[in-house]
Design an enzyme around this catalytic site. Structure first.
Site, short mmCIF file in Angstrom:
data_model
loop_
_atom_site.label_atom_id
_atom_site.label_comp_id
_atom_site.label_asym_id
_atom_site.label_seq_id
_atom_site.Cartn_x
_atom_site.Cartn_y
_atom_site.Cartn_z
N LYS A 107 10.71 3.30 3.34
CA LYS A 107 10.65 4.76 3.14
C LYS A 107 11.49 5.16 1.93
O LYS A 107 12.64 4.74 1.80
CB LYS A 107 11.20 5.48 4.38
CG LYS A 107 10.44 5.14 5.66
CD LYS A 107 9.30 6.09 5.92
CE LYS A 107 9.77 7.34 6.51
NZ LYS A 107 9.35 7.80 7.73
N LYS B 80 2.19 4.68 1.38
CA LYS B 80 2.32 5.21 2.75
C LYS B 80 2.05 6.71 2.68
O LYS B 80 2.88 7.49 2.21
CB LYS B 80 3.71 4.93 3.30
CG LYS B 80 3.87 5.36 4.74
CD LYS B 80 5.19 4.89 5.31
CE LYS B 80 5.29 5.15 6.80
NZ LYS B 80 5.09 6.52 7.18
N CYS C 106 12.07 42.29 15.05
CA CYS C 106 12.58 43.64 15.18
C CYS C 106 11.40 44.46 15.69
O CYS C 106 10.37 44.57 15.02
CB CYS C 106 13.06 44.17 13.83
SG CYS C 106 13.32 45.95 13.91
N GLU D 214 0.84 -1.20 0.00
CA GLU D 214 0.00 0.00 0.00
C GLU D 214 0.86 1.23 0.00
O GLU D 214 2.00 1.21 0.47
CB GLU D 214 -0.80 0.06 1.31
CG GLU D 214 -1.90 -0.91 1.44
CD GLU D 214 -2.34 -1.01 2.90
OE1 GLU D 214 -2.51 0.03 3.57
OE2 GLU D 214 -2.48 -2.15 3.37
N ASP E 160 1.52 10.52 3.59
CA ASP E 160 2.31 11.35 4.48
C ASP E 160 1.42 12.39 5.16
O ASP E 160 1.26 13.51 4.69
CB ASP E 160 3.42 12.04 3.66
CG ASP E 160 4.51 12.58 4.56
OD1 ASP E 160 4.50 12.25 5.75
OD2 ASP E 160 5.37 13.32 4.06
N CYS F 103 11.68 50.82 10.95
CA CYS F 103 12.47 49.80 10.25
C CYS F 103 12.01 49.74 8.78
O CYS F 103 10.85 49.39 8.50
CB CYS F 103 12.28 48.46 10.96
SG CYS F 103 13.19 47.13 10.20
N TYR G 249 -6.81 2.75 6.22
CA TYR G 249 -6.01 1.58 5.83
C TYR G 249 -6.02 0.46 6.87
O TYR G 249 -5.23 -0.46 6.80
CB TYR G 249 -4.56 1.99 5.52
CG TYR G 249 -3.95 2.90 6.57
CD1 TYR G 249 -3.73 2.47 7.87
CD2 TYR G 249 -3.59 4.20 6.25
CE1 TYR G 249 -3.18 3.29 8.81
CE2 TYR G 249 -3.02 5.04 7.19
CZ TYR G 249 -2.82 4.57 8.47
OH TYR G 249 -2.28 5.40 9.41
N CYS H 128 17.82 48.08 10.56
CA CYS H 128 17.74 49.34 11.30
C CYS H 128 18.54 49.29 12.60
O CYS H 128 18.50 50.23 13.39
CB CYS H 128 16.28 49.68 11.59
SG CYS H 128 15.54 48.58 12.81
N CYS I 273 18.79 44.23 14.36
CA CYS I 273 18.13 44.16 13.06
C CYS I 273 19.10 44.52 11.94
O CYS I 273 19.77 45.55 12.02
CB CYS I 273 16.93 45.11 13.07
SG CYS I 273 16.12 45.22 11.47
S1 IVH Z 1 -0.55 0.63 8.77
C1 IVH Z 1 0.25 -0.86 13.31
N1 IVH Z 1 -0.76 1.68 6.38
O1 IVH Z 1 2.58 5.44 8.76
C2 IVH Z 1 0.44 0.29 12.43
N2 IVH Z 1 0.17 3.01 8.11
O2 IVH Z 1 4.54 4.36 11.42
C3 IVH Z 1 -0.49 0.23 11.29
N3 IVH Z 1 0.73 5.29 7.37
O3 IVH Z 1 1.42 5.60 12.02
C4 IVH Z 1 -0.20 1.28 10.33
N4 IVH Z 1 0.08 5.07 5.28
O4 IVH Z 1 0.19 6.94 10.32
C5 IVH Z 1 -0.36 1.87 7.65
N5 IVH Z 1 -1.06 2.44 4.22
C6 IVH Z 1 -0.66 2.65 5.48
C7 IVH Z 1 -0.13 3.88 5.91
C8 IVH Z 1 0.28 4.02 7.24
C9 IVH Z 1 0.60 5.90 6.19
C10 IVH Z 1 1.31 5.92 8.56
C11 IVH Z 1 0.55 5.68 9.82
C12 IVH Z 1 1.52 5.05 10.76
C13 IVH Z 1 2.85 5.37 10.14
C14 IVH Z 1 3.83 4.26 10.30
#
Ligand code: IVH
Length: 680
Positions: free
Chosen positions: A310, A114, A422, A112, A116, A428, A223, A407, A404
């Site tokens: 990551k 991840k 400042c 999946e 942000d 200024c 998720y 000034c 500053c």
């Molecule tokens: S599963 C038991 N799936 O990434 C933890 N996390 O440290 C289950 N995150 O805190 C998390 N996308 O906030 C999962 N597809 C995804 C995610 C996801 C982002 C974040 C989530 C988690 C951190 C991982």
């Protein structure tokens, strides 16, 4: 030696705790995730080798985070853990080997994106959303239900065959475009820009004012499904179900049987992620089968059945040549790194933000250092670290300026605030000029015959020191006024004079600004935190500048969407004699200081219509046309879609837009047709 190790452990522990606080509570991290993980791994290794020195509440045994104070703190039914991170193919394959060792062959993974943003757990009872908690410290989180309810993609009521009780977890985030737009609006109203969409989403969900949250473009993907009855056999099955209940589940998910396939998915998304409208920072890999997940279990901090890969953030290294300091309209002083030019994601980077004194201290960044520059969702690149191996023995610690740069007034710093200021508001130069630039800007008085250069010229000539001075300028004073300009490349200096025609245009522009509506004048006078939307609210409610000036804090905050911070700022602004004088003087010059009667709806002839204004017009400015649309009950929208009622097109409307309107069968009308429409 052992004393040294103990000191290192203490130093790392304290530093990681601070970073956790910056990340989870302030939503303002000062180092990258990767650097955080490196520090954490370093501490873990030391604690394993020297357990006697391990500090109480070490960040290595906590999920991270803390609870903010202004929300109800509620215990999670099931602790909200985080994931282990990996940054390399090798570590990913190690993860697979661990799984194989524990449960043998015959498992599959879900891959999946991840997202942000920030994690959220939402509980539904009988299909109704009853509670939404942030992660907090993993055991208890902040109850931010009212704020989560403003997110359009998250249903308040589930549909279909949902269980009577279920918790779904996911990520709240902000789309990049929406973030950019929101940030631009913030900057133009003198507010601080957010560093990136993630910080912005995290900051927003912890806001106290629900109405403010509703205005911010938040979105979410869910998720994880946590339910009592294990109705589903697999994670993927649970998410398919969650989607059928109306929950936002991301579609870019794949089941892979082997780790090689997982790796291909990662490689593909490392490229494809740039085409997404939101940021992802990696891929999450989970064992799909719930029984197998159960067998694998958890460590103290994270599940054994999942891992996050990551992505590398794009980063370059270059030399920090000098640090300069910029003073803004509000007096805030921002340190800026001047770098040896370096290529990053297709652009040449010469400058990077150093944010504030804390960031300089934290990074221990020094002139002459080789530094790492990153460009994530940020507006301008930032320095994320220093290559200590290349540090010269002769380098000296950076000392933040005390006075500053413009000034020479001694800078101030309020406890708990990151920025230096400042305080010389009235003397200024960049603050004075900045206030006038704001006053004439597009969303305020819109005097486009003046700009930064001309304001500087008038200021240097001693003709301008407050917005009110604009209205005493004469043609004679402007005509022939000159300034010397130096060519940066050749060093040559020449004199530029204001021609008769420009002088005339300036006078005309200033005169025309007397017709600009009261709310825009209010925005233009530059009260801190009063952006154009807030100015409209205040103008609509109080009707006159006198009423706003006399309003008490209680009366101000009684207005919908006006909170304590804004209210206090308004009170403070009008408590200063010089501001009162400026306002009086603007009033005498004939500016609109009260809501015109016709500013309420003139007619409802455009009621319910969604209108896109595009191009350059003959009779009205684009902003004026937009104001007309609102006055007649219509709604301005930014882009053409099937829902657009019509496009109001001037000259130079882009061919792509025209083609889109044609394709969707959206009517295009001219300025003249529009005028006829609202008049008749
Ligand atoms: S599963 C038991 N799936 O990434 C933890 N996390 O440290 C289950 N995150 O805190 C998390 N996308 O906030 C999962 N597809 C995804 C995610 C996801 C982002 C974040 C989530 C988690 C951190 C991982």
């Amino acid at each position: 030696m052992s004393q040294e190790i103990e000191n290192t452990i203490i130093r790392l522990t304290e530093s990681l705790k601070q970073h956790n606080y910056n990340y989870y509570v302030l939503a303002m991290p000062t180092i990258s995730d990767r650097e955080f993980d490196q520090k954490l791994k370093e501490l873990e290794a030391l604690e394993v080798a020297y357990p006697a020195y391990k500090q109480p509440n070490s960040p290595t045994s906590m999920v991270g985070g803390a609870v903010t104070k202004d929300f109800n703190t509620v215990q999670h039914d099931v602790p909200m853990l985080s994931l282990g991170n990996t940054y390399s193919k090798e570590e990913l394959f190690d993860f697979d080997n661990r799984i194989k060792k524990l449960i043998g062959e015959g498992y599959e993974y879900t891959c999946e994106l991840k997202f942000d943003g920030l994690a959220i757990g939402i509980k539904y009872e009988n299909g109704k959303m009853i509670r939404a908690l942030t992660r907090g410290d993993g055991v208890q989180g902040d109850d931010v239900t009212v704020n989560v309810q403003t997110i359009r993609s998250i249903p308040h009521q589930l549909i279909g065959d949902y269980p009577s009780e279920v918790e779904v977890r996911g990520e709240i985030f902000m789309h990049r475009k929406a973030f950019d737009k929101m940030n631009a609006d913030r900057v133009s109203s003198g507010e601080k820009a957010f560093a990136n969409p993630r910080n912005s989403a995290a900051g927003t969900i912890k806001m106290q004012e629900q109405s403010e949250v509703a205005k911010r473009p938040l979105d979410a993907f869910l998720y994880q499904v946590i339910g009592d009855e294990k109705e589903f056999k697999s994670h993927n099955g649970a998410l398919v179900k969650a989607k059928s209940w109306g929950l936002p589940v991301n579609g870019d998910m794949k089941i892979e049987e082997g780790i090689e396939g997982v790796w291909r998915f990662i490689e593909q998304w490392d490229v494809k992620r740039k085409t997404l409208s939101y940021d992802i920072d990696g891929i999450v890999i989970k064992v799909n089968d719930f029984n197998q997940q159960h067998d694998l279990g958890f460590t103290a901090k994270s599940p054994r059945w999942a891992i996050a890969y990551k992505f590398e953030t794009e980063r370059a290294s270059t030399v920090l040549e000098s640090i300069s300091y910029q003073v803004g309209r509000t007096g805030a002083v921002t340190p800026v790194a001047n770098l040896s030019p370096v290529q990053l994601l297709g652009t040449t980077v010469k400058r990077a933000s150093l944010h504030n004194a804390d960031v300089i201290e934290e990074l221990d960044v020094r002139v002459g250092d080789t530094v790492y520059v990153e460009k994530g969702g940020e507006i301008i690149p930032k320095i994320v670290g220093v290559n200590m191996e290349e540090r010269s023995a002769k380098s000296s610690k950076t000392v933040f300026i005390h006075s500053c740069p413009e000034c020479e007034t001694e800078l101030t710093r309020t406890d708990g605030e990151a920025a230096h200021y400042c305080p010389n508001e009235l003397g200024c130069p960049p603050q004075i000029k900045g206030r006038i630039e704001h006053f004439i800007s597009r969303k305020a008085l819109n005097i486009d015959s003046l700009g930064e250069g001309k304001i500087s010229m008038l200021y240097n000539a001693g003709l301008l020191s407050t917005p009110a001075d604009l209205f005493t300028l004469t043609f004679e004073e402007l005509n022939g006024l000159s300034k010397s300009v130096t060519n940066e490349d050749t060093g040559e200096t020449r004199l530029i004079s204001l021609r008769e025609k420009s002088a005339q245009k300036i006078i005309e522009g200033i005169e025309a600004s007397k017709e600009i509506s009261f709310d825009r004048v209010l925005y233009g006078i530059g009260i801190r935190f009063v952006g154009s939307t807030v100015a409209k609210k205040l103008a609509n409610h109080f009707k006159t500048i006198d009423a706003i000036e006399q309003a008490s804090l209680e009366e101000l905050i009684a207005v919908e969407e006006i909170g304590e911070k804004i209210g206090q700022s308004v009170v403070e602004f009008f408590s200063k004699a010089l501001n009162q004088q400026m306002v009086d003087s603007l009033k005498e010059s004939g500016l609109q200081m009260q809501q015109a009667d016709n500013e309420a709806l003139i007619s409802t002839s455009l009621e319910g219509l969604k209108i896109v204004v595009s191009g350059v017009f003959e009779k009205y400015s684009r902003n004026d046309l937009k104001a007309e649309i609102e006055k007649h009950g219509g709604q301005n929208v930014g882009s053409i879609s099937a829902k657009t009622s019509f496009v109001l097109a001037g000259d130079n409307m882009g061919p792509a837009k025209l083609a889109k309107a044609e394709k969707l069968g959206v009517k295009v009308i001219s300025e003249l047709e529009f005028i006829e429409m609202i008049n008749g």
